[in-house]
Scaffold this motif. Sequence first.
Motif, short mmCIF file in Angstrom:
data_model
loop_
_atom_site.label_atom_id
_atom_site.label_comp_id
_atom_site.label_asym_id
_atom_site.label_seq_id
_atom_site.Cartn_x
_atom_site.Cartn_y
_atom_site.Cartn_z
N PRO A 173 0.85 -1.19 0.00
CA PRO A 173 0.00 0.00 0.00
C PRO A 173 0.89 1.25 0.00
CG PRO A 173 -0.58 -1.53 1.78
CD PRO A 173 0.73 -1.97 1.23
N THR A 174 0.29 2.40 -0.23
CA THR A 174 1.02 3.65 -0.06
C THR A 174 1.34 3.80 1.43
OG1 THR A 174 -0.05 4.70 -1.93
CG2 THR A 174 0.89 6.16 -0.28
N ILE A 175 2.60 4.04 1.74
CA ILE A 175 3.05 4.06 3.13
C ILE A 175 2.95 5.49 3.67
CG2 ILE A 175 4.96 3.58 4.70
CD1 ILE A 175 5.95 1.56 2.58
N VAL A 176 2.16 5.63 4.73
CA VAL A 176 1.89 6.94 5.33
C VAL A 176 1.89 6.77 6.85
CG1 VAL A 176 0.16 8.76 5.57
CG2 VAL A 176 0.49 7.66 3.34
N VAL A 177 2.63 7.56 7.59
CA VAL A 177 3.31 8.77 7.18
C VAL A 177 4.81 8.48 7.15
CG1 VAL A 177 3.75 11.18 7.78
CG2 VAL A 177 1.53 10.15 8.35
N ARG A 178 5.44 8.80 6.03
CA ARG A 178 6.89 8.66 5.94
C ARG A 178 7.55 9.90 6.55
NH1 ARG A 178 9.42 5.38 1.79
NH2 ARG A 178 7.92 4.04 0.74
N PRO A 179 8.54 9.72 7.43
CA PRO A 179 9.27 10.89 7.93
C PRO A 179 10.26 11.39 6.89
CG PRO A 179 10.19 8.88 8.83
CD PRO A 179 8.99 8.47 8.03
N GLY A 180 10.86 12.55 7.15
CA GLY A 180 11.88 13.07 6.26
C GLY A 180 11.32 13.98 5.19
N LYS A 181 12.03 14.05 4.08
CA LYS A 181 11.66 14.97 3.01
C LYS A 181 10.88 14.24 1.91
CE LYS A 181 15.72 17.93 3.73
NZ LYS A 181 16.94 18.50 3.11
N PRO A 182 10.11 14.97 1.10
CA PRO A 182 9.40 14.35 -0.02
C PRO A 182 10.38 13.72 -1.00
CG PRO A 182 8.59 16.58 0.39
CD PRO A 182 9.83 16.41 1.21
N TRP A 214 -5.11 3.60 -0.86
CA TRP A 214 -4.94 2.35 -0.09
C TRP A 214 -3.67 2.53 0.74
CZ3 TRP A 214 -7.80 -1.51 1.33
CH2 TRP A 214 -7.29 -2.78 1.61
N LEU A 215 -3.82 2.68 2.06
CA LEU A 215 -2.74 3.15 2.91
C LEU A 215 -2.37 2.15 4.01
CD1 LEU A 215 -3.98 6.82 3.52
CD2 LEU A 215 -2.51 5.99 1.68
N SER A 216 -1.12 2.26 4.44
CA SER A 216 -0.65 1.49 5.58
C SER A 216 0.42 2.29 6.30
CB SER A 216 -0.08 0.13 5.14
OG SER A 216 0.39 -0.60 6.25
N SER A 217 0.49 2.12 7.60
CA SER A 217 1.55 2.76 8.37
C SER A 217 2.87 2.04 8.14
CB SER A 217 1.22 2.73 9.87
OG SER A 217 1.25 1.39 10.35
N PRO A 218 4.00 2.73 8.34
CA PRO A 218 5.31 2.06 8.18
C PRO A 218 5.46 0.83 9.06
CG PRO A 218 5.59 4.44 8.32
CD PRO A 218 4.15 4.16 8.64
N VAL A 308 -3.04 5.90 12.59
CA VAL A 308 -1.81 6.08 11.80
C VAL A 308 -1.19 7.44 12.08
CG1 VAL A 308 -0.90 6.30 9.45
CG2 VAL A 308 -2.55 4.49 9.98
N VAL A 309 -2.03 8.49 12.10
CA VAL A 309 -1.53 9.85 12.37
C VAL A 309 -1.02 9.96 13.80
CG1 VAL A 309 -2.12 12.30 12.41
CG2 VAL A 309 -3.09 10.82 10.65
N GLN A 310 -1.76 9.39 14.74
CA GLN A 310 -1.34 9.43 16.15
C GLN A 310 0.00 8.74 16.33
OE1 GLN A 310 -2.35 11.13 18.55
NE2 GLN A 310 -4.55 11.06 18.93
N SER A 311 0.17 7.59 15.67
CA SER A 311 1.42 6.84 15.79
C SER A 311 2.60 7.66 15.27
CB SER A 311 1.32 5.52 15.02
OG SER A 311 2.54 4.81 15.05
N TYR A 312 2.40 8.32 14.12
CA TYR A 312 3.47 9.16 13.57
C TYR A 312 3.79 10.30 14.52
CZ TYR A 312 5.84 12.67 10.81
OH TYR A 312 6.75 13.62 10.38
N ARG A 313 2.78 10.95 15.04
CA ARG A 313 2.99 12.10 15.93
C ARG A 313 3.76 11.67 17.18
NH1 ARG A 313 -1.67 16.17 18.32
NH2 ARG A 313 -0.42 18.08 18.15
N GLN A 314 3.39 10.54 17.73
CA GLN A 314 4.07 10.05 18.94
C GLN A 314 5.53 9.70 18.64
OE1 GLN A 314 1.57 6.82 20.18
NE2 GLN A 314 -0.12 8.18 20.77
N ASP A 315 5.78 9.09 17.48
CA ASP A 315 7.15 8.75 17.09
C ASP A 315 8.00 10.00 16.96
OD1 ASP A 315 6.64 6.07 17.06
OD2 ASP A 315 6.42 5.91 14.89
#
Length: 318
Positions: A173-182, A214-218, A308-315
């Motif tokens: 799936p499209t991996i979201v949210v990727r850290p770093g730069k585009p 179609w999304l998935s967390s890292p 997914v967003v919460q997990s990224y924010r916490q990381d």
Amino acid sequence: MKLVVTGGAGFLGARLISTLLSDQPPAGFPQFSSIVSVDLAACPVDDTRVQSVIGNIADAAFVNSVITPDVTAIYHLAAVVSGQAEAEFDVGMAVNLDGTRTLLEAARKLPNAPHFVFASSLAVFGGKLPDVVPEDIAVLPQSSYGAQKAMGELMVNDFSRKGFIDGRVCRLPTIVVRPGKPNAAASSFASGIIREPLAGIDSVCPVPTGTRLWLSSPATVIRNLIHAGAVDGDKLEGRRTLNLPGICVTVAEMLASLERIGGAETRAHVTLAEDERIKKIVLSWPGDFDVSRPLSLGFTRDQDFDSVVQSYRQDQLR
């Protein structure tokens, strides 16, 4: 015994390597005592069990020097991403097609057929598709990247049929949210419209808000890639290609999650400005899949996009 990860210096490859070294791999996973990262840059994982080898996978001599008789498994994650593959056709073909075949030919020479996990893409799909895409539908890619991935899938399946490798194709799936730069991927905006606003930075969404993704967390993708290496090949019953589980989310729903978690001022950092080049690629991708078979084989999915967003924010706050 060695495990090889192509693209080991990248976001996904480095996370895979780090997780394999820190967590006990599941039952059925090939034994290994070290990991070889193959990429155009050094792997960022600092561990004595990791060897970084820098080179081009389209170079047969280089690949043959890496795929030695003690290799038990290969994760093939290296690729020229969608936007670049479309803009630079010859580069995409050299890496995504020729490089994949070069790697498969080297694996074919090993004394024991290695587990071979190939990271494919939703870009293999295109044309008129049902709202929920079944696993056995024919692929009809609408981009050079998608065509190159589709050809790679066929090779992995045929090399497995011949007994040269024990292959597993994972359409990510499209991996979201990727850290770093585009990056140059056409799907890069999907992380950008979450990552940048949470950092107080403006971001542009290039597709309509009704676009389904179609999304998935890292973390879930890594967990599923490791499971792919462990699943019994006989249970695949000759169907080596798997659509990894994800969640179907519209861009509007993604922005609603962003506002719930980050507030209206965070959501305000996202503006809409459609980009015809990006739209043409992204709108050819399906947004929902029947993943009953992968789920029955033990693969997993995220609960919802808020998590997914919460997990990224916490990381990012750690």
